[in-house]
Design a protein around this motif. Sequence first.
Motif, PDB file in Angstrom:
ATOM      1  N   ALA A 162      10.785   4.058 -10.831  1.00  0.00           N
ATOM      2  CA  ALA A 162      11.685   3.303 -10.492  1.00  0.00           C
ATOM      3  C   ALA A 162      12.967   3.983  -9.362  1.00  0.00           C
ATOM      4  CB  ALA A 162      11.713   2.538 -11.978  1.00  0.00           C
ATOM      5  N   LYS A 163      13.510   4.067  -9.926  1.00  0.00           N
ATOM      6  CA  LYS A 163      14.692   4.626  -9.112  1.00  0.00           C
ATOM      7  C   LYS A 163      14.044   4.816  -8.254  1.00  0.00           C
ATOM      8  CE  LYS A 163      18.787   7.125  -9.013  1.00  0.00           C
ATOM      9  NZ  LYS A 163      19.882   8.257 -10.422  1.00  0.00           N
ATOM     10  N   GLU A 164      13.102   5.915  -7.787  1.00  0.00           N
ATOM     11  CA  GLU A 164      13.175   6.205  -6.715  1.00  0.00           C
ATOM     12  C   GLU A 164      12.284   5.342  -6.160  1.00  0.00           C
ATOM     13  OE1 GLU A 164      13.791   9.652  -4.806  1.00  0.00           O
ATOM     14  OE2 GLU A 164      14.660   9.913  -6.790  1.00  0.00           O
ATOM     15  N   MET A 165      11.951   4.419  -6.641  1.00  0.00           N
ATOM     16  CA  MET A 165      10.911   3.135  -5.670  1.00  0.00           C
ATOM     17  C   MET A 165      11.949   1.990  -5.130  1.00  0.00           C
ATOM     18  SD  MET A 165       7.270   3.672  -7.109  1.00  0.00           S
ATOM     19  CE  MET A 165       6.442   2.228  -6.512  1.00  0.00           C
ATOM     20  N   LYS A 166      12.850   1.824  -6.280  1.00  0.00           N
ATOM     21  CA  LYS A 166      14.096   0.756  -5.957  1.00  0.00           C
ATOM     22  C   LYS A 166      13.498   0.090  -6.726  1.00  0.00           C
ATOM     23  CE  LYS A 166      16.422   2.344  -2.213  1.00  0.00           C
ATOM     24  NZ  LYS A 166      16.076   3.808  -2.059  1.00  0.00           N
ATOM     25  N   ARG A 167      12.665  -0.390  -7.608  1.00  0.00           N
ATOM     26  CA  ARG A 167      12.034  -1.752  -8.482  1.00  0.00           C
ATOM     27  C   ARG A 167      12.678  -1.074 -10.193  1.00  0.00           C
ATOM     28  NH1 ARG A 167       7.460  -3.045  -5.618  1.00  0.00           N
ATOM     29  NH2 ARG A 167       6.545  -4.631  -7.253  1.00  0.00           N
ATOM     30  N   LYS A 168      12.325  -2.037 -10.403  1.00  0.00           N
ATOM     31  CA  LYS A 168      12.504  -2.284 -12.222  1.00  0.00           C
ATOM     32  C   LYS A 168      11.385  -1.455 -12.347  1.00  0.00           C
ATOM     33  CE  LYS A 168      14.491  -6.549 -12.115  1.00  0.00           C
ATOM     34  NZ  LYS A 168      14.170  -8.318 -12.808  1.00  0.00           N
TER      35      LYS A 168
ATOM     36  N   VAL B  34       1.864   7.378  -6.616  1.00  0.00           N
ATOM     37  CA  VAL B  34       0.812   8.463  -7.289  1.00  0.00           C
ATOM     38  C   VAL B  34       1.185   9.630  -6.605  1.00  0.00           C
ATOM     39  CG1 VAL B  34      -1.693   9.196  -6.343  1.00  0.00           C
ATOM     40  CG2 VAL B  34      -1.173   6.520  -6.605  1.00  0.00           C
ATOM     41  N   TRP B  35       1.862   9.884  -5.892  1.00  0.00           N
ATOM     42  CA  TRP B  35       2.985  11.308  -5.755  1.00  0.00           C
ATOM     43  C   TRP B  35       3.237  11.054  -6.488  1.00  0.00           C
ATOM     44  CZ3 TRP B  35       7.486  13.323  -4.718  1.00  0.00           C
ATOM     45  CH2 TRP B  35       7.606  14.154  -4.188  1.00  0.00           C
ATOM     46  N   TYR B  36       4.828  10.241  -7.296  1.00  0.00           N
ATOM     47  CA  TYR B  36       5.459  10.994  -7.907  1.00  0.00           C
ATOM     48  C   TYR B  36       5.163  11.333  -9.332  1.00  0.00           C
ATOM     49  CZ  TYR B  36       8.668   9.029  -4.967  1.00  0.00           C
ATOM     50  OH  TYR B  36       9.499   8.171  -3.969  1.00  0.00           O
ATOM     51  N   TRP B  37       3.699  10.420  -9.554  1.00  0.00           N
ATOM     52  CA  TRP B  37       3.495  10.047 -10.505  1.00  0.00           C
ATOM     53  C   TRP B  37       2.387  11.404 -11.015  1.00  0.00           C
ATOM     54  CZ3 TRP B  37       3.330   7.584 -14.810  1.00  0.00           C
ATOM     55  CH2 TRP B  37       2.066   7.697 -16.151  1.00  0.00           C
ATOM     56  N   LYS B  38       1.907  12.223  -9.821  1.00  0.00           N
ATOM     57  CA  LYS B  38       1.280  13.259  -9.812  1.00  0.00           C
ATOM     58  C   LYS B  38       2.097  14.410 -10.067  1.00  0.00           C
ATOM     59  CE  LYS B  38      -3.181  12.685  -7.110  1.00  0.00           C
ATOM     60  NZ  LYS B  38      -3.776  12.875  -6.656  1.00  0.00           N
TER      61      LYS B  38
ATOM     62  N   GLU C   3       0.741  -1.643   0.018  1.00  0.00           N
ATOM     63  CA  GLU C   3      -0.060   0.143   0.027  1.00  0.00           C
ATOM     64  C   GLU C   3       0.685   1.138  -0.232  1.00  0.00           C
ATOM     65  OE1 GLU C   3      -3.624   2.130  -0.956  1.00  0.00           O
ATOM     66  OE2 GLU C   3      -3.610  -0.363  -0.523  1.00  0.00           O
ATOM     67  N   SER C   4       2.449   1.605   0.783  1.00  0.00           N
ATOM     68  CA  SER C   4       2.695   2.527   0.864  1.00  0.00           C
ATOM     69  C   SER C   4       3.676   3.228  -0.874  1.00  0.00           C
ATOM     70  CB  SER C   4       4.145   2.484   1.685  1.00  0.00           C
ATOM     71  OG  SER C   4       4.821   1.195   1.652  1.00  0.00           O
ATOM     72  N   GLU C   5       3.729   1.233  -1.923  1.00  0.00           N
ATOM     73  CA  GLU C   5       4.280   1.888  -2.584  1.00  0.00           C
ATOM     74  C   GLU C   5       2.977   2.488  -3.038  1.00  0.00           C
ATOM     75  OE1 GLU C   5       7.300  -1.414  -3.529  1.00  0.00           O
ATOM     76  OE2 GLU C   5       5.609  -2.354  -2.759  1.00  0.00           O
ATOM     77  N   LEU C   6       2.476   2.181  -3.504  1.00  0.00           N
ATOM     78  CA  LEU C   6       1.044   2.345  -4.069  1.00  0.00           C
ATOM     79  C   LEU C   6       0.341   4.193  -3.892  1.00  0.00           C
ATOM     80  CD1 LEU C   6      -1.809   0.049  -4.269  1.00  0.00           C
ATOM     81  CD2 LEU C   6      -0.265  -0.189  -6.123  1.00  0.00           C
TER      82      LEU C   6
END
Length: 63
Positions: free
Chosen positions: A39-45, A26-30, A19-22
């Motif tokens: 992806a870099k900020e979330m440490k995801r691919k 949303v915050w980054y997208w907005k 949930e925290s990643e979602l």
Amino acid sequence: MNYYLFEDDKHRVNMIFQESELEAFVWYWKEGYDITKIAKEMKRKPIEVLLLALDRAERKDKA
């Protein structure tokens, strides 16, 4: 012959988001971050973030 997405072991994709990643997505997208930066900020691919964005669009969620 069929083509299977992400069939190769080196392309393992984690499609589970907390949930925290979602909320972070949303915050980054907005804020206007692009997929690569999110992806870099979330440490995801990047493919994982892209699939999340597509999922949100299909669900018609406002991201």
